[in-house]
Design a protein around this motif. Structure first.
Motif, PDB file in Angstrom:
ATOM      1  N   SER A  76       0.816  -1.218   0.000  1.00 57.33           N
ATOM      2  CA  SER A  76       0.000   0.000   0.000  1.00 57.33           C
ATOM      3  C   SER A  76       0.847   1.264   0.000  1.00 57.33           C
ATOM      4  O   SER A  76       0.300   2.361  -0.158  1.00 57.33           O
ATOM      5  N   SER A  77       2.173   1.147   0.147  1.00 60.95           N
ATOM      6  CA  SER A  77       3.028   2.326   0.070  1.00 60.95           C
ATOM      7  C   SER A  77       3.121   2.874  -1.353  1.00 60.95           C
ATOM      8  O   SER A  77       3.437   4.048  -1.544  1.00 60.95           O
ATOM      9  N   ARG A  78       2.822   2.026  -2.346  1.00 56.98           N
ATOM     10  CA  ARG A  78       2.934   2.461  -3.743  1.00 56.98           C
ATOM     11  C   ARG A  78       1.690   2.167  -4.572  1.00 56.98           C
ATOM     12  O   ARG A  78       1.620   2.580  -5.726  1.00 56.98           O
ATOM     13  N   PHE A  79       0.738   1.435  -3.999  1.00 59.09           N
ATOM     14  CA  PHE A  79      -0.423   1.012  -4.774  1.00 59.09           C
ATOM     15  C   PHE A  79      -1.707   1.190  -3.959  1.00 59.09           C
ATOM     16  O   PHE A  79      -1.684   1.238  -2.735  1.00 59.09           O
ATOM     17  N   ARG A  80      -2.809   1.282  -4.672  1.00 56.98           N
ATOM     18  CA  ARG A  80      -4.135   1.285  -4.053  1.00 56.98           C
ATOM     19  C   ARG A  80      -4.607  -0.171  -4.018  1.00 56.98           C
ATOM     20  O   ARG A  80      -4.815  -0.795  -5.071  1.00 56.98           O
ATOM     21  N   LEU A  81      -4.773  -0.734  -2.837  1.00 58.45           N
ATOM     22  CA  LEU A  81      -5.116  -2.136  -2.688  1.00 58.45           C
ATOM     23  C   LEU A  81      -6.617  -2.319  -2.495  1.00 58.45           C
ATOM     24  O   LEU A  81      -7.259  -1.569  -1.754  1.00 58.45           O
ATOM     25  N   TYR A  82      -7.142  -3.361  -3.145  1.00 58.82           N
ATOM     26  CA  TYR A  82      -8.526  -3.783  -2.944  1.00 58.82           C
ATOM     27  C   TYR A  82      -8.504  -5.279  -2.638  1.00 58.82           C
ATOM     28  O   TYR A  82      -8.372  -6.111  -3.545  1.00 58.82           O
ATOM     29  N   ALA A  83      -8.565  -5.624  -1.359  1.00 58.56           N
ATOM     30  CA  ALA A  83      -8.565  -7.019  -0.929  1.00 58.56           C
ATOM     31  C   ALA A  83     -10.005  -7.515  -0.923  1.00 58.56           C
ATOM     32  O   ALA A  83     -10.832  -7.047  -0.146  1.00 58.56           O
ATOM     33  N   VAL A  84     -10.287  -8.457  -1.804  1.00 63.60           N
ATOM     34  CA  VAL A  84     -11.663  -8.922  -2.028  1.00 63.60           C
ATOM     35  C   VAL A  84     -11.881 -10.242  -1.296  1.00 63.60           C
ATOM     36  O   VAL A  84     -11.123 -11.202  -1.479  1.00 63.60           O
ATOM     37  N   ASP A  85     -12.917 -10.307  -0.465  1.00 68.33           N
ATOM     38  CA  ASP A  85     -13.334 -11.582   0.107  1.00 68.33           C
ATOM     39  C   ASP A  85     -14.054 -12.376  -0.973  1.00 68.33           C
ATOM     40  O   ASP A  85     -15.124 -11.972  -1.452  1.00 68.33           O
ATOM     41  N   MET A  86     -13.485 -13.515  -1.336  1.00 72.18           N
ATOM     42  CA  MET A  86     -14.069 -14.333  -2.394  1.00 72.18           C
ATOM     43  C   MET A  86     -15.411 -14.901  -1.930  1.00 72.18           C
ATOM     44  O   MET A  86     -15.566 -15.336  -0.795  1.00 72.18           O
ATOM     45  N   ILE A  87     -16.393 -14.882  -2.821  1.00 68.17           N
ATOM     46  CA  ILE A  87     -17.675 -15.516  -2.509  1.00 68.17           C
ATOM     47  C   ILE A  87     -17.450 -16.999  -2.222  1.00 68.17           C
ATOM     48  O   ILE A  87     -16.562 -17.643  -2.771  1.00 68.17           O
ATOM     49  N   GLY A  88     -18.255 -17.533  -1.315  1.00 72.03           N
ATOM     50  CA  GLY A  88     -18.159 -18.956  -1.017  1.00 72.03           C
ATOM     51  C   GLY A  88     -17.002 -19.340  -0.130  1.00 72.03           C
ATOM     52  O   GLY A  88     -16.681 -20.532  -0.012  1.00 72.03           O
ATOM     53  N   GLU A  89     -16.346 -18.357   0.500  1.00 69.53           N
ATOM     54  CA  GLU A  89     -15.229 -18.656   1.394  1.00 69.53           C
ATOM     55  C   GLU A  89     -15.481 -18.039   2.766  1.00 69.53           C
ATOM     56  O   GLU A  89     -16.548 -17.500   3.031  1.00 69.53           O
ATOM     57  N   ALA A  90     -14.481 -18.093   3.637  1.00 70.85           N
ATOM     58  CA  ALA A  90     -14.680 -17.770   5.053  1.00 70.85           C
ATOM     59  C   ALA A  90     -14.538 -16.284   5.346  1.00 70.85           C
ATOM     60  O   ALA A  90     -13.887 -15.886   6.313  1.00 70.85           O
ATOM     61  N   GLY A  91     -15.126 -15.454   4.489  1.00 71.71           N
ATOM     62  CA  GLY A  91     -15.073 -14.018   4.683  1.00 71.71           C
ATOM     63  C   GLY A  91     -16.457 -13.439   4.864  1.00 71.71           C
ATOM     64  O   GLY A  91     -17.397 -14.113   5.278  1.00 71.71           O
ATOM     65  N   LEU A  92     -16.577 -12.164   4.492  1.00 74.52           N
ATOM     66  CA  LEU A  92     -17.829 -11.435   4.691  1.00 74.52           C
ATOM     67  C   LEU A  92     -18.619 -11.262   3.400  1.00 74.52           C
ATOM     68  O   LEU A  92     -19.542 -10.460   3.346  1.00 74.52           O
ATOM     69  N   SER A  93     -18.245 -12.008   2.370  1.00 79.15           N
ATOM     70  CA  SER A  93     -19.000 -11.984   1.116  1.00 79.15           C
ATOM     71  C   SER A  93     -20.067 -13.080   1.115  1.00 79.15           C
ATOM     72  O   SER A  93     -20.121 -13.915   2.024  1.00 79.15           O
ATOM     73  N   ALA A  94     -20.884 -13.067   0.073  1.00 80.38           N
ATOM     74  CA  ALA A  94     -22.000 -14.022  -0.015  1.00 80.38           C
ATOM     75  C   ALA A  94     -21.503 -15.459   0.072  1.00 80.38           C
ATOM     76  O   ALA A  94     -20.474 -15.816  -0.503  1.00 80.38           O
ATOM     77  N   ARG A  95     -22.258 -16.282   0.780  1.00 81.08           N
ATOM     78  CA  ARG A  95     -21.887 -17.688   0.972  1.00 81.08           C
ATOM     79  C   ARG A  95     -22.528 -18.545  -0.119  1.00 81.08           C
ATOM     80  O   ARG A  95     -23.412 -19.366   0.131  1.00 81.08           O
ATOM     81  N   VAL A  96     -22.089 -18.324  -1.329  1.00 73.78           N
ATOM     82  CA  VAL A  96     -22.575 -19.087  -2.479  1.00 73.78           C
ATOM     83  C   VAL A  96     -21.366 -19.655  -3.210  1.00 73.78           C
ATOM     84  O   VAL A  96     -20.301 -19.028  -3.261  1.00 73.78           O
ATOM     85  N   ARG A  97     -21.536 -20.846  -3.769  1.00 72.93           N
ATOM     86  CA  ARG A  97     -20.442 -21.511  -4.469  1.00 72.93           C
ATOM     87  C   ARG A  97     -20.903 -22.024  -5.824  1.00 72.93           C
ATOM     88  O   ARG A  97     -21.127 -23.223  -6.015  1.00 72.93           O
ATOM     89  N   PRO A  98     -21.056 -21.134  -6.792  1.00 66.77           N
ATOM     90  CA  PRO A  98     -21.398 -21.608  -8.136  1.00 66.77           C
ATOM     91  C   PRO A  98     -20.231 -22.408  -8.706  1.00 66.77           C
ATOM     92  O   PRO A  98     -19.093 -22.294  -8.249  1.00 66.77           O
ATOM     93  N   PRO A  99     -20.475 -23.237  -9.713  1.00 66.88           N
ATOM     94  CA  PRO A  99     -19.390 -24.017 -10.339  1.00 66.88           C
ATOM     95  C   PRO A  99     -18.300 -23.105 -10.890  1.00 66.88           C
ATOM     96  O   PRO A  99     -18.560 -21.969 -11.312  1.00 66.88           O
ATOM     97  N   LEU A 100     -17.076 -23.623 -10.891  1.00 63.74           N
ATOM     98  CA  LEU A 100     -15.949 -22.848 -11.408  1.00 63.74           C
ATOM     99  C   LEU A 100     -15.910 -22.829 -12.935  1.00 63.74           C
ATOM    100  O   LEU A 100     -15.136 -22.071 -13.521  1.00 63.74           O
ATOM    101  N   THR A 101     -16.690 -23.665 -13.572  1.00 67.38           N
ATOM    102  CA  THR A 101     -16.737 -23.685 -15.034  1.00 67.38           C
ATOM    103  C   THR A 101     -17.532 -22.494 -15.551  1.00 67.38           C
ATOM    104  O   THR A 101     -18.339 -21.899 -14.837  1.00 67.38           O
ATOM    105  N   GLY A 102     -17.298 -22.140 -16.820  1.00 69.34           N
ATOM    106  CA  GLY A 102     -18.010 -21.024 -17.420  1.00 69.34           C
ATOM    107  C   GLY A 102     -17.480 -19.686 -16.938  1.00 69.34           C
ATOM    108  O   GLY A 102     -16.418 -19.598 -16.316  1.00 69.34           O
ATOM    109  N   ASP A 103     -18.237 -18.614 -17.230  1.00 71.52           N
ATOM    110  CA  ASP A 103     -17.747 -17.265 -16.936  1.00 71.52           C
ATOM    111  C   ASP A 103     -18.419 -16.643 -15.711  1.00 71.52           C
ATOM    112  O   ASP A 103     -18.397 -15.427 -15.536  1.00 71.52           O
ATOM    113  N   THR A 104     -18.985 -17.481 -14.844  1.00 75.27           N
ATOM    114  CA  THR A 104     -19.710 -16.965 -13.684  1.00 75.27           C
ATOM    115  C   THR A 104     -18.825 -16.097 -12.805  1.00 75.27           C
ATOM    116  O   THR A 104     -19.218 -15.001 -12.373  1.00 75.27           O
TER     117      THR A 104
END
Length: 304
Positions: A76-104
């Motif tokens: 962060s000393s040189r860049f603007r950081l955006y740490a994203v909680d991935m959906i379907g994981e142990a963070g604060l994003s939606a608890r959904v796990r669509p298939p990894l195939t396709g462009d979802t």
């Protein structure tokens, strides 16, 4: 209604409590953002100068953005950081796990980029987050300025880890320690302060989460050859989940401009990569005033 991510509601509450406690130790001022997306709410931590080049950080499976705690002060000393909680994981994003195939997942990241006002950004991803970064770079190449990947899935062969460790599951606490050592390496006698801060959270996640028992889509040769942006891959020769030798070979064959740091004694968890990633990003996004390595057996950067 069944939770797609956690074993129980009580487990989820405990992990979120510990996660919040770790976020209170974030080493630089941060902004918390909740974005609406086509797959539900997505939680993002933003820090660093708002006018600096943007980096989108994508953590691995069975984790959340706390995994970046050791890295954010430098980056962060040189860049603007955006740490994203991935959906379907142990963070604060939606608890959904669509298939990894396709462009979802690419469509989901389109929504994240739009919500953050990003037309283009560099992506930093680890493990499953590395696959996510690669998938997005292939499907949305004009939106990705650089890729920095740590033990990325989707290039080398995915090992059958569950089959390999099945006998250890019958051996109680000792067996569980052996499984952890296969992924993380032998536990050091003294953890650095930043790793010590997140280790209890990661242990709680491993007890509370429902693992993704899936085969991660492997990128084809033509897809790899389409990657024209600067790319750094850092992999460990003792990775128990992914064939890092195959990862290195396929990158050398199909992405000859990629920089590959091969750490012979490294595991799937590769700490102390902050400077290496930072140097790569500075050199490719801000000018030729830093260096990174192409190959390393000891883990120390080599100037080539």
């Amino acid at each position: 209604m069944s939770d797609a991510v956690f074993r129980s509601h009580a487990d989820a509450l405990e992990v979120m409590r510990e996660y919040r406690a770790v976020l209170d130790q974030w080493p630089v001022p941060r902004q918390e953002i909740e974005l609406p997306t086509s797959l539900g709410s997505t939680f993002v931590l933003a820090c660093g100068p708002e006018t600096a080049p943007p980096l989108v950080l994508l953590h691995g499976a069975q984790a959340n953005s706390a995994a970046w705690l050791p890295d954010v002060a430098l980056w962060s000393s040189r860049f603007r950081l955006y740490a994203v909680d991935m959906i379907g994981e142990a963070g604060l994003s939606a608890r959904v796990r669509p298939p990894l195939t396709g462009d979802t997942y690419a469509t989901w990241l389109d929504d994240v980029f739009a919500g953050l006002g990003l037309a283009r950004a560099a992506l930093v991803g680890t493990s499953l987050g590395g696959w996510l970064a690669l998938d997005y770079a292939i499907r949305r190449s004009s939106r990705v300025s650089a890729l920095a990947l740590i033990c990325p899935a989707g290039i080398g062969r995915q090992k059958n880890f569950l089959l390999a460790v099945a006998p250890y599951l019958l051996l109680g606490a000792w067996g569980k320690r052996r499984i952890l050592e296969k992924v993380f390496g032998p536990a050091p006698k003294h953890l650095p302060a930043d790793l010590e801060a997140i280790t209890p959270l990661m242990k709680s996640i491993s007890r509370a989460i429902k693992p993704r028992a899936i085969k991660i889509p492997q990128l084809g040769d033509a897809a790899l050859e389409a990657l024209t942006m600067p790319l750094l891959a850092i992999v460990g020769g003792r990775d128990a989940l992914l064939d890092s030798y195959d990862t290195r070979l396929r990158l050398e064959r199909h992405v000859p401009t990629a920089e590959v740091c091969f750490i012979e004694e490294g595991y799937h968890f590769l700490p102390d990569q902050s400077q290496r990633v930072f140097d790569f990003l500075v050199r490719n996004l801000q000018g030729p005033d830093a260096q990174t390595c192409r190959h390393s057996k000891s883990g120390a950067a080599s100037d080539e």
